[in-house]
Design a protein around this motif. Structure first.
Motif, short mmCIF file in Angstrom:
data_model
loop_
_atom_site.label_atom_id
_atom_site.label_comp_id
_atom_site.label_asym_id
_atom_site.label_seq_id
_atom_site.Cartn_x
_atom_site.Cartn_y
_atom_site.Cartn_z
N ASP A 240 20.15 102.73 -12.27
CA ASP A 240 19.27 103.28 -11.00
C ASP A 240 18.94 104.07 -10.10
O ASP A 240 19.03 105.51 -10.78
N PHE A 241 17.29 103.73 -10.07
CA PHE A 241 16.48 105.32 -9.20
C PHE A 241 16.83 106.83 -8.72
O PHE A 241 16.95 107.72 -8.70
N ALA A 242 17.66 106.37 -7.96
CA ALA A 242 18.91 106.79 -6.74
C ALA A 242 19.58 108.29 -8.27
O ALA A 242 19.58 109.41 -7.22
N ASP A 243 20.28 107.08 -8.70
CA ASP A 243 21.02 108.03 -9.78
C ASP A 243 19.90 108.97 -10.46
O ASP A 243 20.24 110.20 -10.96
N MET B 274 4.79 105.11 -19.60
CA MET B 274 6.01 106.09 -18.64
C MET B 274 4.95 105.90 -16.89
O MET B 274 3.92 106.03 -16.48
N GLU B 275 5.98 105.50 -16.01
CA GLU B 275 6.79 105.66 -14.41
C GLU B 275 6.03 107.17 -14.32
O GLU B 275 7.14 107.93 -14.64
N GLN B 276 5.45 107.10 -13.26
CA GLN B 276 5.03 109.24 -12.66
C GLN B 276 5.37 108.70 -11.27
O GLN B 276 5.87 107.95 -10.51
N HIS B 277 6.75 109.52 -11.05
CA HIS B 277 7.06 109.83 -9.81
C HIS B 277 7.22 111.54 -9.56
O HIS B 277 6.46 112.47 -10.30
N ALA B 278 7.52 111.84 -8.71
CA ALA B 278 7.74 113.12 -7.58
C ALA B 278 8.36 113.49 -6.76
O ALA B 278 8.59 112.52 -5.45
N ILE B 279 8.92 114.13 -6.67
CA ILE B 279 10.23 114.95 -6.06
C ILE B 279 9.86 116.28 -5.24
O ILE B 279 9.90 117.11 -6.22
N GLU B 280 9.93 116.28 -4.22
CA GLU B 280 10.54 117.70 -3.04
C GLU B 280 11.60 117.97 -2.75
O GLU B 280 12.09 117.31 -2.54
N ILE B 281 11.47 119.40 -3.73
CA ILE B 281 12.77 119.78 -3.62
C ILE B 281 13.33 121.46 -2.79
O ILE B 281 12.25 122.25 -4.16
N GLY B 282 13.32 121.65 -2.42
CA GLY B 282 13.64 123.26 -1.77
C GLY B 282 12.25 123.46 -1.75
O GLY B 282 11.71 125.50 -1.55
N GLY B 283 10.74 122.95 -1.14
CA GLY B 283 9.30 123.17 -1.16
C GLY B 283 8.35 123.56 -2.37
O GLY B 283 7.59 123.10 -2.48
N GLU B 284 9.51 122.68 -3.69
CA GLU B 284 9.00 122.98 -4.80
C GLU B 284 8.47 121.29 -5.08
O GLU B 284 9.64 120.33 -4.39
N LEU B 285 7.37 120.54 -5.69
CA LEU B 285 6.93 119.44 -6.48
C LEU B 285 7.25 119.97 -7.54
O LEU B 285 6.58 119.92 -7.81
N ILE B 286 8.44 118.98 -7.63
CA ILE B 286 9.13 118.53 -9.36
C ILE B 286 8.11 117.20 -9.94
O ILE B 286 8.64 115.55 -9.39
N ARG B 287 6.80 116.94 -10.49
CA ARG B 287 6.33 115.59 -11.03
C ARG B 287 7.06 115.26 -11.77
O ARG B 287 7.41 116.45 -12.89
#
Length: 244
Positions: free
Chosen positions: A44-47, A1-14
């Protein structure tokens, strides 16, 4: 599985991204707080990122719930010597058959006119006392927080104080009613104010999406710190809500 992280409102969601032949996208949070996004092979990763952002509030809430549930507190015995919280301060329980009612005195909460081995009656008297204290102190928290929301909350909501099994508070838009858990009187005023502010933010935002997060951050920049402190403290409180 691929590992990703997104920062949203100061919180990092992995999150882990699992692609398969499925036709729809799904997000799950496991008891260890791991986030898994299941998506079609050609999505699509953007979605995918957009879906995670939309569900950010739900993801963070579930992680917080699992974090709180992982902490087990010893069951209350309602015996002299146990400690109980009131407005963030610890008090030791004392039972005095020669006293009347329930009072805070120095570093103790004293339950009167009862014997020390009557744990059920001690509990019942503490429940009534905490409700009385909540009715005194929680309205003051609403008055403290309202000025910050005065522009968006034009009139004072109706306030109800109740024992709530799974929430610290709730806002009912249909009747413009704010419901607060009586157990909140055990925590410090800054944590009470966080719950009140969280619910007032729902006046204009029904969910926990990015708009809600940005709005609450504008009104209370340190809300995340307060939220974590409340979650950590929750299992130690008498009659606190059981989050699921």
């Amino acid at each position: 599985m691929e590992q990703h992280a997104i920062e949203i409102g100061g919180e990092l969601i992995r999150f882990q991204l699992r692609r398969s032949q499925r036709k729809t996208m799904g997000i799950s949070v496991s008891p260890d707080q791991a986030v898994v996004v299941s998506a079609p092979e050609k999505a699509d990763f953007a979605d995918i990122e957009s879906r995670v952002r939309k569900k950010a509030g739900w993801i963070l809430d579930k992680q917080a719930e699992f974090s709180t549930r992982s902490v087990q507190a010893a069951p209350r015995q309602f015996k002299p010597g146990e400690t109980f919280l009131h407005l963030g301060q610890q008090y030791r329980l004392r039972v005095d058959p020669d006293r009347v009612g329930v009072v805070r005195e120095g570093s103790r909460i004293i339950v009167g006119a009862i014997r020390s081995n009557e744990s059920d009656r001690i509990r019942n008297r503490l429940v009534r006392w905490y409700m009385k204290e909540a009715r005194q102190h929680l309205p003051a928290a609403l008055e403290r927080c309202l000025p910050v929301f005065r522009k968006e909350v034009e009139r004072r909501p109706k306030l109800l104080i109740r024992p709530i099994k799974m929430r610290w508070g709730s806002y009912i838009s249909a009747t413009h009613t704010l419901i607060l858990n009586r157990s909140l009187v055990q925590v410090s005023p800054p944590l009470i104010d966080y719950v009140v502010s969280h619910e007032l933010a729902h006046v204009g935002h029904g969910d926990h999406g990015p708009a809600f997060t940005a709005y609450l951050t504008e009104k209370m920049p340190d809300w995340r710190t307060r939220k974590k402190a409340l979650e950590k403290l929750g299992p130690e409180l008498f009659d606190a809500p059981v989050l699921r």
